[in-house]
Design a protein around this motif. Sequence first.
Motif, mmCIF file in Angstrom:
data_model
loop_
_atom_site.group_PDB
_atom_site.id
_atom_site.type_symbol
_atom_site.label_atom_id
_atom_site.label_comp_id
_atom_site.label_asym_id
_atom_site.label_seq_id
_atom_site.Cartn_x
_atom_site.Cartn_y
_atom_site.Cartn_z
ATOM 1 N N ILE A 1 40.699 56.329 46.106
ATOM 2 C CA ILE A 1 39.876 55.965 44.955
ATOM 3 C C ILE A 1 38.934 57.119 44.611
ATOM 4 C CG2 ILE A 1 37.989 54.460 44.174
ATOM 5 C CD1 ILE A 1 39.335 52.205 45.815
ATOM 6 N N GLY A 2 38.312 57.704 45.628
ATOM 7 C CA GLY A 2 37.363 58.789 45.401
ATOM 8 C C GLY A 2 38.004 60.014 44.777
ATOM 9 N N VAL A 3 39.187 60.383 45.268
ATOM 10 C CA VAL A 3 39.876 61.559 44.709
ATOM 11 C C VAL A 3 40.289 61.293 43.264
ATOM 12 C CG1 VAL A 3 41.896 63.059 44.898
ATOM 13 C CG2 VAL A 3 40.641 62.391 46.963
ATOM 14 N N ALA A 4 40.840 60.099 43.009
ATOM 15 C CA ALA A 4 41.229 59.757 41.631
ATOM 16 C C ALA A 4 40.012 59.758 40.708
ATOM 17 C CB ALA A 4 41.909 58.388 41.609
ATOM 18 N N PHE A 5 38.895 59.238 41.194
ATOM 19 C CA PHE A 5 37.662 59.185 40.409
ATOM 20 C C PHE A 5 37.205 60.593 40.027
ATOM 21 C CE2 PHE A 5 32.995 59.068 40.127
ATOM 22 C CZ PHE A 5 32.821 58.062 39.194
ATOM 23 N N GLN A 6 37.242 61.529 40.982
ATOM 24 C CA GLN A 6 36.828 62.901 40.701
ATOM 25 C C GLN A 6 37.797 63.596 39.748
ATOM 26 O OE1 GLN A 6 33.851 64.465 41.751
ATOM 27 N NE2 GLN A 6 34.566 65.730 40.051
ATOM 28 N N LEU A 7 39.087 63.346 39.937
ATOM 29 C CA LEU A 7 40.075 63.911 39.018
ATOM 30 C C LEU A 7 39.803 63.465 37.586
ATOM 31 C CD1 LEU A 7 43.317 63.581 41.154
ATOM 32 C CD2 LEU A 7 42.619 65.673 39.972
ATOM 33 N N LEU A 8 39.508 62.185 37.413
ATOM 34 C CA LEU A 8 39.223 61.683 36.064
ATOM 35 C C LEU A 8 37.979 62.345 35.485
ATOM 36 C CD1 LEU A 8 39.970 57.841 36.222
ATOM 37 C CD2 LEU A 8 41.179 59.590 34.922
ATOM 38 N N ASP A 9 36.936 62.469 36.294
ATOM 39 C CA ASP A 9 35.730 63.138 35.801
ATOM 40 C C ASP A 9 36.035 64.568 35.348
ATOM 41 O OD1 ASP A 9 33.958 61.080 36.007
ATOM 42 O OD2 ASP A 9 32.717 61.976 37.567
ATOM 43 N N ASP A 10 36.864 65.257 36.106
ATOM 44 C CA ASP A 10 37.220 66.629 35.750
ATOM 45 C C ASP A 10 38.077 66.669 34.485
ATOM 46 O OD1 ASP A 10 35.823 67.532 37.932
ATOM 47 O OD2 ASP A 10 37.571 67.739 39.226
ATOM 48 N N ILE A 11 38.934 65.674 34.319
ATOM 49 C CA ILE A 11 39.768 65.603 33.118
ATOM 50 C C ILE A 11 38.904 65.365 31.884
ATOM 51 C CG2 ILE A 11 41.488 64.174 31.918
ATOM 52 C CD1 ILE A 11 42.760 63.777 34.782
ATOM 53 N N PHE A 12 37.879 64.493 32.013
ATOM 54 C CA PHE A 12 37.029 64.173 30.863
ATOM 55 C C PHE A 12 36.288 65.399 30.337
ATOM 56 C CE2 PHE A 12 36.660 59.642 32.708
ATOM 57 C CZ PHE A 12 37.854 59.285 32.087
ATOM 58 N N GLY B 1 49.115 72.648 29.391
ATOM 59 C CA GLY B 1 49.485 71.440 30.118
ATOM 60 C C GLY B 1 48.586 71.059 31.275
ATOM 61 N N GLY B 2 47.422 71.704 31.385
ATOM 62 C CA GLY B 2 46.543 71.399 32.505
ATOM 63 C C GLY B 2 46.045 69.979 32.513
ATOM 64 N N VAL B 3 45.709 69.463 31.336
ATOM 65 C CA VAL B 3 45.188 68.104 31.249
ATOM 66 C C VAL B 3 46.270 67.086 31.593
ATOM 67 C CG1 VAL B 3 44.301 66.348 29.656
ATOM 68 C CG2 VAL B 3 43.347 68.667 29.619
ATOM 69 N N VAL B 4 47.437 67.265 31.026
ATOM 70 C CA VAL B 4 48.535 66.322 31.277
ATOM 71 C C VAL B 4 48.909 66.300 32.759
ATOM 72 C CG1 VAL B 4 50.974 65.839 30.819
ATOM 73 C CG2 VAL B 4 49.443 66.499 28.936
ATOM 74 N N LYS B 5 49.003 67.463 33.362
ATOM 75 C CA LYS B 5 49.363 67.539 34.788
ATOM 76 C C LYS B 5 48.282 66.905 35.663
ATOM 77 C CE LYS B 5 52.371 71.651 34.679
ATOM 78 N NZ LYS B 5 52.379 71.899 33.222
ATOM 79 N N ALA B 6 47.023 67.118 35.307
ATOM 80 C CA ALA B 6 45.931 66.507 36.065
ATOM 81 C C ALA B 6 45.937 64.991 35.904
ATOM 82 C CB ALA B 6 44.591 67.084 35.611
ATOM 83 N N GLN B 7 46.274 64.520 34.705
ATOM 84 C CA GLN B 7 46.378 63.074 34.478
ATOM 85 C C GLN B 7 47.489 62.466 35.339
ATOM 86 O OE1 GLN B 7 46.846 63.275 30.207
ATOM 87 N NE2 GLN B 7 44.725 62.660 29.832
ATOM 88 N N GLU B 8 48.586 63.175 35.469
ATOM 89 C CA GLU B 8 49.688 62.697 36.317
ATOM 90 C C GLU B 8 49.250 62.618 37.782
ATOM 91 O OE1 GLU B 8 52.683 65.555 35.460
ATOM 92 O OE2 GLU B 8 53.284 64.638 33.543
ATOM 93 N N LEU B 9 48.479 63.617 38.206
ATOM 94 C CA LEU B 9 47.993 63.634 39.585
ATOM 95 C C LEU B 9 47.016 62.485 39.817
ATOM 96 C CD1 LEU B 9 48.169 65.265 42.214
ATOM 97 C CD2 LEU B 9 46.281 66.680 41.370
ATOM 98 N N ALA B 10 46.120 62.268 38.862
ATOM 99 C CA ALA B 10 45.164 61.159 38.974
ATOM 100 C C ALA B 10 45.896 59.822 39.029
ATOM 101 C CB ALA B 10 44.194 61.183 37.792
ATOM 102 N N LYS B 11 46.972 59.697 38.259
ATOM 103 C CA LYS B 11 47.746 58.456 38.270
ATOM 104 C C LYS B 11 48.389 58.222 39.640
ATOM 105 C CE LYS B 11 51.286 55.883 35.716
ATOM 106 N NZ LYS B 11 51.950 55.359 36.924
ATOM 107 N N ASP B 12 48.845 59.284 40.277
ATOM 108 C CA ASP B 12 49.444 59.144 41.611
ATOM 109 C C ASP B 12 48.432 58.573 42.597
ATOM 110 O OD1 ASP B 12 51.858 60.149 40.740
ATOM 111 O OD2 ASP B 12 51.494 62.188 41.461
ATOM 112 N N TYR B 13 47.225 59.113 42.595
ATOM 113 C CA TYR B 13 46.189 58.616 43.514
ATOM 114 C C TYR B 13 45.766 57.194 43.146
ATOM 115 C CZ TYR B 13 45.531 62.994 46.037
ATOM 116 O OH TYR B 13 45.717 64.089 46.857
#
Length: 325
Positions: free
Chosen positions: A207-218, A281-293
């Motif tokens: 949850i924490g890693v996904a949360f940080q990924l989302l913050d970075d994506i925003f 494609g940095g945003v899209v790839k990061a979104q995919e990673l966040a979805k995995d977590y």
Amino acid sequence: MKIHPMWREYPALQTELEQVLTLIDQNITTNNVPVRDAILDMINAGGKMLRPAYCLLFSQFKQTDRHKIIALAAAVETLHTATLIHDDIIDESDMRRGLPSIQATFGKDTAVYAGDYLFTVCFKLLAGYASDLRSVQQDGKHMEAILNGELAQMSTRYNMAITIDQYLNQVSGKTGQLFALSTFLGAYESGNSLRFARNAQTIGLNIGVAFQLLDDIFDYTASSSQFGKPVQEDMRQGVYSAPLILALREAPDAFAPYLSKRLKMTDDDAKTVDQLVRDHGGVVKAQELAKDYTDTALTAIEKLPDMPVRAILSQLTSSLLNRQS
């Protein structure tokens, strides 16, 4: 006392979070009145209080002493606040949660002492309410992991060859470990097995890693009117997050002229980097990673015992990790 409006959907949890804040207030007893008031203003400024919330929720799989769990949730939030104060010192941040940061108001020396003071409050709460040494040891391990995450970030500043694995190691320490500690303490101190608590800890980490990924994506998906200082300052200071790292891997030469300027990057340079990140494609790839977590955390939650709290955990985590801003 200001509780974030998101908790209105969970009135029982909101009540306990208010009790968490009250207990923290009662334990901030330093004789330095300005620093005490600054700490309390920061704690009561309406942060989401996600970490204590997860501690409280994971404790509900067993009937237990709620006052004890509230105290442990207070310890987690106190530890989190201490790390934020120290982060502001390192980043030279002027604002925190809409208020002047402690380091901006009182100077770095006082802010260091304020953060250190909160560490003592955290351990005082743990020592007073933890059922055995395992929870205190766990807290120490997580604090070490948080520091290691900070040190790892320091060692990769301005490194345009930074890998996504290095980034994930950093955020697992900086953000993931506090969520992991929260879920572990709630599960273990409520009387669940160590195995159950370890599972809760893994859920919290994801949850924490996904949360940080989302913050970075925003930082990269905000509108032009929202684009501003935070992401520019991160790049200027050499702190590269997932969207930028993933785009850098595709086209390092496109970014080099701008990132090589370091602190001399202009606002226009930062906006150009922002566009390059999206173009490559940095945003899209990061979104995919966040979805995995996110999916990993939600799948594990669905395997928890079938109790009312499981549905709350699933709903809260889904809304938190699938939010758009």
